[in-house]
Design a protein around this motif. Structure first.
Motif, mmCIF file in Angstrom:
data_model
loop_
_atom_site.group_PDB
_atom_site.id
_atom_site.type_symbol
_atom_site.label_atom_id
_atom_site.label_comp_id
_atom_site.label_asym_id
_atom_site.label_seq_id
_atom_site.Cartn_x
_atom_site.Cartn_y
_atom_site.Cartn_z
ATOM 1 N N PHE A 131 1.049 -0.679 0.281
ATOM 2 C CA PHE A 131 0.192 0.197 -0.117
ATOM 3 C C PHE A 131 0.950 1.094 0.097
ATOM 4 O O PHE A 131 1.827 0.824 -0.131
ATOM 5 N N PRO A 132 0.640 2.403 -0.647
ATOM 6 C CA PRO A 132 1.217 3.361 -0.382
ATOM 7 C C PRO A 132 1.416 4.483 0.262
ATOM 8 O O PRO A 132 1.152 5.549 0.493
ATOM 9 N N ILE A 133 1.492 3.642 1.624
ATOM 10 C CA ILE A 133 1.848 4.254 3.254
ATOM 11 C C ILE A 133 2.988 4.082 3.513
ATOM 12 O O ILE A 133 4.136 2.951 2.817
ATOM 13 N N ARG A 175 13.913 2.877 9.111
ATOM 14 C CA ARG A 175 13.180 3.939 8.020
ATOM 15 C C ARG A 175 11.390 3.604 8.148
ATOM 16 O O ARG A 175 11.116 3.460 6.936
ATOM 17 N N ALA A 178 9.311 5.448 6.249
ATOM 18 C CA ALA A 178 9.066 5.290 4.916
ATOM 19 C C ALA A 178 8.087 5.106 3.920
ATOM 20 O O ALA A 178 7.593 4.298 4.693
ATOM 21 N N ASN A 179 7.606 5.851 2.797
ATOM 22 C CA ASN A 179 7.021 5.265 2.383
ATOM 23 C C ASN A 179 7.378 3.261 1.493
ATOM 24 O O ASN A 179 8.657 3.341 1.695
ATOM 25 N N SER A 182 9.347 3.180 -1.283
ATOM 26 C CA SER A 182 10.667 3.926 -1.717
ATOM 27 C C SER A 182 11.096 2.646 -1.726
ATOM 28 O O SER A 182 12.610 2.446 -1.846
ATOM 29 N N ILE B 187 -3.611 -2.981 -5.279
ATOM 30 C CA ILE B 187 -4.148 -2.236 -3.744
ATOM 31 C C ILE B 187 -5.707 -3.149 -2.890
ATOM 32 O O ILE B 187 -5.543 -3.506 -1.893
ATOM 33 N N GLU B 305 10.278 10.420 1.173
ATOM 34 C CA GLU B 305 11.709 8.340 1.645
ATOM 35 C C GLU B 305 11.601 8.643 2.646
ATOM 36 O O GLU B 305 12.295 7.851 3.558
ATOM 37 N N GLY B 306 10.955 9.787 2.959
ATOM 38 C CA GLY B 306 11.768 9.344 5.062
ATOM 39 C C GLY B 306 12.948 9.549 5.268
ATOM 40 O O GLY B 306 12.931 8.665 6.164
#
Lengths: 286, 306
Positions: A131-133, A175, A178-179, A182, B187, B305-306
């Protein structure tokens, strides 16, 4: 806590299985149920509209083993594995006859809640679908929905355990916020495995989990599968022979929707009984 | 590549010519490019001209009195200010958005996530598409006969807002549906395989990721309704005084001033019409900018990108 109950329930059920089961449609299966079997498919037929996708399958999935379903593209592998946790329910014109029993209970019977079934039978897909979280939220998604943790600390623990189990913890521990997008493809797939593990399923279905990955990541996922079978029952779909040979305990060869041959690995690769199997293994059949 | 080229290979590369029609193909390509650019410029010219006219004359007409005072006179001698119309426009926009956004968004969620393409969804999609093509003056007349006369609300903010809501509804409905459909199926499958039900998938995932698209649709619909005159003339009439009454009280709005005051032959009326036009352009601009900032903020966590 729900899971523990389910687990205990399952164990007690297993014991009393043979005694209880005289009611209509489950009787034939359970008499043949050997103690190591978790899933038993009997006379399983699946149709999409008019096309007959799976033809009269009989197959058992053993506890804490890796069962590989192998076969050329379009033979019905994915349909088969998706049928095991009722992912096909919403597919248009999907029809199923015969029976799939999980610990002796037909998962397509009315009493079975498809949502709770998915809690016990998890799934990882061909293409990584994080999921894009954030990484953390991905893993926590399932536990949050099912309220598996009482507080933040417990959730942290669940997330950490799942990531460790999926051999991803060391790479992402710094991290977690982080998304997930990524991450690299291989990491994404291990994240998806961690996400599936976080709800503590007993059975994990893997639908060609490494087909979209590079060789290095594939090797990692394969190692991971072997590691996971200590605690879980795995069903793997693949058309990759090496992968099947590397990880499988039991191999089922599916061709045109029919089960051609079932055998232990590596026997089936060394001495295939059927001509089609041999052709497929030697690469003459694609 | 370059470092391993032998002299012979180099010559070969030079000698290679395209097929016989190669030059004419290059020419066609250039003509097509120029033609496209030309069309853009032709289309852009009137837009730039209009914008220039409004900004120039609008800015010239700005004065404190015109911005803060109520309109004096109506159909004939127009004068005073347009604060009543500005307030009325914002009031109507807010009220109609309040009515239509929940209905449109929930409708879109139903179409995209629950309907399975059943006959209800087909009928509503079809009617929505037709509704989007109905001239707004027709909607205004329907609003007049139904809300103003039959319901007896009189010329009122509520009658106008509901009429505008009907006008905005198809845009919001369809963009919401499309935005939700663009969320990848994988998703949903991933969430489904974790044992989540449809509502939690929508709440936690799909709606969140469709939000920028939905917001764009809502703002587009608002921008369209800001520029409407015809349906409002039938339902809100016009008033020289600002009001917060929902019923039985006509409301002023900026487009009326542009429409009516531009036809009154006094320079004071023209100044008000220009100022109203400028304010309309600014409102639409503000909505667009706000939506961009909002979108960036909404999509930011997806890229970090955190």
């Amino acid at each position: 806590m729900d899971l523990m109950e389910a687990q205990q329930e399952r164990m007690s059920k297993e014991k009393s299985e043979t005694l209880e089961r005289s009611d209509e449609n489950t009787s034939s299966i359970n008499s043949q149920m050997s103690p190591g079997d978790r899933i038993r498919m009997s006379s399983l037929n699946v149709y999409y509209g008019n096309s007959h996708v799976l033809k009269d399958l009989n197959l058992t999935i053993e506890d804490r083993k890796i069962t590989v379903i192998m076969g050329p593209s379009g033979c019905g592998k994915s349909t088969l594995i998706r049928t095991l946790n009722r992912m096909n329910d919403t597919v248009h014109a999907f029809k199923l006859t015969g029976e799939i029993a999980l610990d002796g209970i037909n998962i397509y019977s009315k009493e079975v809640n498809p949502t709770l079934l998915k809690l016990r039978v998890g799934m990882v897909f061909q293409k990584p679908n994080p999921f894009p979280i954030s990484i953390y939220d991905n893993v926590a998604f399932g536990p949050k929905i099912h309220k598996l943790s009482k507080n933040r600390a417990e959730m942290d623990e669940i997330v950490m355990q799942a990531l460790k189990q999926a051999a991803l913890w060391e790479e992402v521990k710094d991290r977690l916020k982080a998304n997930a997008l990524s991450l690299s493809g291989g990491q994404q797939q291990r994240l998806c495995i961690a996400r599936a593990l976080a709800v503590r399923p007993e059975i994990l279905l893997l639908d060609e989990p490494a087909s979209a990955l590079d060789p290095g990541s594939t090797a990692k996922v394969q190692e991971l599968m072997v590691e996971l079978k200590k605690d879980l029952t795995l069903v793997l779909v693949t058309h990759n022979m090496q992968q099947a040979a590397t990880v499988a305990n039991k191999v089922a060869f599916l061709y045109n929707g029919s089960l051609v041959e079932v055998g232990q690995s590596p026997d089936i690769f060394e001495n295939p009984q059927k001509k089609v199997t041999e052709d497929y293994i030697s690469g003459r059949l694609t | 590549m370059a470092q391993v080229e032998t002299p012979q290979e180099k010559r070969k590369l030079v000698e290679i010519r395209g097929p016989r029609n190669f030059r004419s193909r290059v020419l066609t390509d250039k003509i097509a490019k120029t033609a496209c650019l030309g069309v853009i410029l032709v289309a852009f010219y009137p837009f730039a001209d209009i914008l220039y006219l409004f900004i120039l004359n609008g800015v010239r007409s700005i004065s404190w009195a015109r911005l803060t005072e109520n309109t004096v006179g109506g159909n004939s001698l127009g004068g005073g200010g347009l604060s009543n119309a500005l307030e009325g426009s914002l009031f109507l926009i807010g009220l109609s958005a309040l009515i239509v956004v929940p209905i449109g968004v929930f409708g879109g969620v139903y179409l995209a996530e629950f309907s399975n393409n059943n006959w209800i969804s087909k009928v509503s999609r079809f009617t929505a598409d037709i509704l989007a093509g109905v001239p707004s003056i027709v909607l205004g007349y329907v609003g007049f006969s139904l809300l103003v006369l039959y319901f007896g609300w009189g010329f009122s903010a509520m009658a106008a807002a509901i009429t505008l809501a009907v006008l905005m509804f198809p845009y919001i409905l369809r963009t919401t549906e499309l935005a939700l459909r663009r969320v990848p199926e994988s998703i949903r499958e991933g969430a489904l395989a974790l044992g989540s039900n449809k509502t939690s998938i929508i709440n936690r995932l799909t709606l969140r990721f469709a939000l920028p698209g939905i917001l764009t649709g809502v703002l587009l619909a608002i921008s369209i309704s800001v520029g409407e005159t015809a349906p409002l003339i039938y339902t809100a009439s016009f008033s020289n005084y600002a009001t917060t009454q929902l019923f039985h009280s006509p409301v002023g709005y900026l487009t009326y001033m542009v429409f009516v005051f531009s036809q009154i032959p006094t320079s004071e009326a023209h100044a008000l019409a220009y100022l109203a036009s400028l304010l309309l352009v600014l409102i639409v601009l503000a909505i667009n900018l706000a939506s961009r900032v909002g979108l960036r903020r909404l999509t930011k966590p997806l890229e970090s990108e955190g």
